[in-house]
Design a protein around this motif. Structure first.
Motif, PDB file in Angstrom:
ATOM      1  N   ARG A  18       0.840  -1.205   0.000  1.00 26.67           N
ATOM      2  CA  ARG A  18       0.000   0.000   0.000  1.00 26.67           C
ATOM      3  C   ARG A  18       0.875   1.257   0.000  1.00 26.67           C
ATOM      4  NH1 ARG A  18      -4.981   1.487   0.505  1.00 26.67           N
ATOM      5  NH2 ARG A  18      -5.767  -0.587   0.849  1.00 26.67           N
ATOM      6  N   LEU A  19       1.934   1.265   0.791  1.00 25.93           N
ATOM      7  CA  LEU A  19       2.821   2.428   0.841  1.00 25.93           C
ATOM      8  C   LEU A  19       3.512   2.662  -0.505  1.00 25.93           C
ATOM      9  CD1 LEU A  19       4.321   1.858   4.381  1.00 25.93           C
ATOM     10  CD2 LEU A  19       2.874   3.780   3.677  1.00 25.93           C
ATOM     11  N   ASP A  22      -0.129   3.345  -3.153  1.00 21.29           N
ATOM     12  CA  ASP A  22      -1.034   4.473  -2.925  1.00 21.29           C
ATOM     13  C   ASP A  22      -0.292   5.791  -3.132  1.00 21.29           C
ATOM     14  OD1 ASP A  22      -2.730   2.427  -2.201  1.00 21.29           O
ATOM     15  OD2 ASP A  22      -3.459   3.425  -0.400  1.00 21.29           O
ATOM     16  N   ASP A  24      -2.035   8.998  -2.095  1.00 16.33           N
ATOM     17  CA  ASP A  24      -2.551  10.002  -1.169  1.00 16.33           C
ATOM     18  C   ASP A  24      -2.801   9.428   0.211  1.00 16.33           C
ATOM     19  OD1 ASP A  24      -2.674  11.986  -3.215  1.00 16.33           O
ATOM     20  OD2 ASP A  24      -4.498  11.018  -3.949  1.00 16.33           O
ATOM     21  N   ALA A  25      -2.717  10.313   1.200  1.00 14.85           N
ATOM     22  CA  ALA A  25      -2.969   9.954   2.594  1.00 14.85           C
ATOM     23  C   ALA A  25      -3.675  11.122   3.270  1.00 14.85           C
ATOM     24  CB  ALA A  25      -1.656   9.660   3.314  1.00 14.85           C
ATOM     25  N   SER A  42      -0.371  14.088  -1.009  1.00 12.29           N
ATOM     26  CA  SER A  42       0.294  13.013  -1.741  1.00 12.29           C
ATOM     27  C   SER A  42       1.639  12.718  -1.085  1.00 12.29           C
ATOM     28  CB  SER A  42       0.504  13.428  -3.193  1.00 12.29           C
ATOM     29  OG  SER A  42      -0.739  13.668  -3.809  1.00 12.29           O
ATOM     30  N   TRP A  45       6.968   7.004  -0.537  1.00 14.72           N
ATOM     31  CA  TRP A  45       7.541   6.104   0.468  1.00 14.72           C
ATOM     32  C   TRP A  45       8.913   5.670  -0.016  1.00 14.72           C
ATOM     33  CZ3 TRP A  45       7.349   4.365   5.235  1.00 14.72           C
ATOM     34  CH2 TRP A  45       7.830   3.106   5.559  1.00 14.72           C
ATOM     35  N   ILE A  74      -3.946   5.925   5.646  1.00  9.00           N
ATOM     36  CA  ILE A  74      -3.902   5.531   4.235  1.00  9.00           C
ATOM     37  C   ILE A  74      -4.911   4.408   4.033  1.00  9.00           C
ATOM     38  CG2 ILE A  74      -2.456   4.575   2.399  1.00  9.00           C
ATOM     39  CD1 ILE A  74      -0.040   5.729   3.959  1.00  9.00           C
TER      40      ILE A  74
END
Length: 146
Positions: A18-19, A22, A24-25, A42, A45, A74
């Protein structure tokens, strides 16, 4: 029907994916007076930290400069990663060109020289999907997959 709870190892793997995937958080902060603020940003990682960027005068940047901590969420409600992070503000001019390029490539946004970057180091990470995963939601420190 609720799927069986994932193992800790599977949650770590899912969180790392996911990191990486993805863009956006949700970033939650508080002012020194306790006024909450939550905004979508945004991120990039790098395997150990999250890198965000925002205008230096907005409440998120001011709160982080004053307090140095943020909560980051997230994912969706039924597949969430929640982190508490230490935050290090960085001038846009202090970011290596290859890092700025990677940030822009992932997020579709190239911060200008007046923006700040915010490097966030997770202190703790939680991941869960349904109520049957709440008991094991605390993850060990994240490390990249081998």
């Amino acid at each position: 029907m609720t799927a069986p709870a994932r193992s800790t190892a599977q949650r770590v793997d899912d969180t790392l994916r996911r990191l990486e995937r993805d863009v956006d958080a949700w970033v939650a902060t508080a002012s020194p007076e306790g006024e909450p603020c939550m905004v979508p940003l945004s991120f990039l990682w790098d395997g150990a930290t999250l890198l965000f960027s925002t205008a230096p005068g907005n409440p998120t940047a001011r709160n982080l400069a004053a307090g140095g901590r943020a909560r980051v969420g997230i994912g969706q409600t039924r597949d969430v990663v929640l982190m508490e992070c230490d935050v290090e503000p960085l001038a846009a001019t202090g970011i290596a060109p290859e890092v700025a390029d990677a940030f822009a490539a992932k997020t579709g946004f190239r911060p200008g020289p007046r923006y700040v970057y915010l490097r966030m180091t997770p202190l703790w990470v939680q991941a869960w999907r349904e109520v049957n995963e709440l008991a094991g939601r605390d993850l060990p420190p994240l490390t990249p997959p081998r």
